[in-house]
Design an enzyme around this catalytic site. Structure first.
Site, short mmCIF file in Angstrom:
data_model
loop_
_atom_site.label_atom_id
_atom_site.label_comp_id
_atom_site.label_asym_id
_atom_site.label_seq_id
_atom_site.Cartn_x
_atom_site.Cartn_y
_atom_site.Cartn_z
N GLN A 1 41.95 -5.00 23.97
CA GLN A 1 42.42 -6.31 24.44
C GLN A 1 41.29 -7.05 25.14
O GLN A 1 40.46 -6.45 25.81
CB GLN A 1 43.58 -6.15 25.43
CG GLN A 1 44.84 -5.57 24.83
CD GLN A 1 45.90 -5.38 25.89
OE1 GLN A 1 45.68 -4.69 26.88
NE2 GLN A 1 47.06 -5.98 25.70
N ARG A 2 41.31 -8.36 25.00
CA ARG A 2 40.30 -9.17 25.71
C ARG A 2 40.89 -10.57 25.87
O ARG A 2 41.10 -11.27 24.88
CB ARG A 2 39.02 -9.19 24.89
CG ARG A 2 37.80 -9.76 25.56
CD ARG A 2 37.45 -9.14 26.89
NE ARG A 2 37.13 -7.73 26.90
CZ ARG A 2 36.07 -7.18 26.33
NH1 ARG A 2 35.23 -7.88 25.64
NH2 ARG A 2 35.85 -5.89 26.47
N GLU B 1 26.19 -2.43 29.87
CA GLU B 1 25.54 -2.04 31.13
C GLU B 1 24.32 -2.91 31.43
O GLU B 1 24.01 -3.17 32.59
CB GLU B 1 25.15 -0.57 31.09
CG GLU B 1 26.32 0.39 31.15
CD GLU B 1 27.10 0.26 32.46
OE1 GLU B 1 26.51 0.35 33.54
OE2 GLU B 1 28.33 0.06 32.39
N GLY B 2 23.63 -3.36 30.38
CA GLY B 2 22.51 -4.28 30.59
C GLY B 2 22.96 -5.55 31.27
O GLY B 2 22.33 -6.04 32.22
N TYR C 1 24.31 -3.03 25.81
CA TYR C 1 24.67 -4.44 26.07
C TYR C 1 25.55 -4.55 27.32
O TYR C 1 25.24 -5.31 28.23
CB TYR C 1 25.40 -5.00 24.85
CG TYR C 1 25.75 -6.46 24.97
CD1 TYR C 1 24.75 -7.44 24.97
CD2 TYR C 1 27.08 -6.88 25.07
CE1 TYR C 1 25.08 -8.79 25.07
CE2 TYR C 1 27.40 -8.22 25.17
CZ TYR C 1 26.40 -9.17 25.17
OH TYR C 1 26.72 -10.51 25.28
N ARG D 1 27.82 0.95 22.84
CA ARG D 1 27.85 -0.44 23.31
C ARG D 1 27.22 -0.59 24.71
O ARG D 1 27.07 -1.71 25.21
CB ARG D 1 29.29 -0.96 23.36
CG ARG D 1 30.00 -0.96 22.03
CD ARG D 1 31.49 -1.27 22.20
NE ARG D 1 31.70 -2.66 22.55
CZ ARG D 1 32.08 -3.61 21.69
NH1 ARG D 1 32.27 -3.31 20.43
NH2 ARG D 1 32.27 -4.84 22.09
#
Length: 311
Positions: free
Chosen positions: A275-276, A146-147, A144, A141
């Protein structure tokens, strides 16, 4: 009347933003290379004399005259951003450099659509903007996550070094009409599977949580951030703090659709956050914004859209 550039304007969020900006009386230049964006999302806007579509990849410089920039260009679902991870990173980083360079030359405001993924698999719950994140630089992932983190860095460095007027928003899970049916995101996955009568695939035990913001609420938050007081840069969380487990979401969709689909449990993907959930105190204070659409209401509208396109 402003002339506003929306990069990634043919995507799920971008197309809704273009609609909002046109409704507010602006001219809109929609820029998209159609890697994940789709012309069908903006087809109804093509007849509008204030709307223009330009097929262009933001990793190449763009020379246009505009009054504001919303930078949304980047594949945003794991299925799409992991398909070409190098290009995903280039879109986030080189795309940000090109859009910031344009904003610098024109001396205009620019908004970056960042993401809650900058928090990684969070060790603090829920997440305030001050949390610096727990992100793997080498996982699948990372292209995305780190970008987008690097893009935020670039925005703040252009702000400090070149006095570019920036706004940075961190988008939490958003859903609604025009989501790509095959984008691998949980809401569209569950809805399409339920409508087709297929097994609903749940990764892990289904107890991981997400917060789901309906697209109209998200776009309103984005618009308010762009038009917020001078000097307020963010980053600011825009999302719905209502938290649901994947099991709760699946049962809610089964209930609304009346589907007889069964639940199928699969292994959890690498680096998938457990979790988010956003803390949105800053958005309330600075933008007078909070989400208004409840999950059930939003799901009914989204399911209605998918019923028309899923055979």
């Amino acid at each position: 009347m402003k002339r506003i550039l929306v990069s990634g304007g043919a995507g799920f969020l971008g197309s809704h933003l273009c609609e909002k900006l046109l409704h507010e009386g602006n001219e809109v230049l929609c820029v998209d290379n159609l890697f994940t964006g789709r012309k069908v999302n903006i087809h109804h806007l093509l007849e509008n004399k204030n709307f223009e579509f330009l097929r262009h990849d933001v990793t190449f410089p763009l020379f246009v005259e505009v009054d504001e920039i919303y930078n949304l260009a980047c594949p945003a679902s794991p299925v799409h951003y992991q398909f070409d991870p190098v290009q995903t990173t280039k879109t986030s980083v080189i795309g940000a450099i090109n859009m910031l360079g344009l904003a610098k030359r024109l001396k205009i405001k620019i908004l970056q659509a960042s993401t809650s993924e900058v928090y990684g698999d969070p060790e603090i719950h829920p997440q305030p903007e001050s949390y610096k994140g727990s992100v793997s630089t080498i996982g699948i992932r990372a292209c995305y996550d780190e970008g987008k983190r690097c893009a935020e860095t670039l925005f703040f460095d252009y702000h400090r070094q070149h006095k570019v007027d920036i706004k940075v928003m961190r988008i939490f899970n958003t859903y609604g009409p025009r989501m790509h049916p095959n984008d691998g995101r949980v809401v569209s996955n569950f809805i399409v599977q339920a409508l087709k009568g297929e097994d609903i695939t749940i990764f892990g035990d289904g107890m991981q949580t997400r917060s789901f913001c309906y697209v109209d609420d998200l776009i309103e938050g984005m618009f308010r951030l762009m038009n917020s007081r001078k000097g307020f840069t963010g980053p600011v969380n825009i999302g719905n703090p209502g938290e649901f487990t994947m099991l709760e979401l699946a049962h809610k969709i089964l209930e609304i659709t009346g589907s007889k689909s069964k639940l199928k449990f699969l292994p959890l993907p690498q680096d998938d956050p457990m979790q988010r959930q956003p803390i949105i105190d800053l958005a309330k204070k600075e933008l007078d914004w909070e989400p208004r659409v409840q999950l059930e209401e939003g799901l009914i509208k989204t399911i209605d859209y998918f019923q028309k396109i899923v055979s």
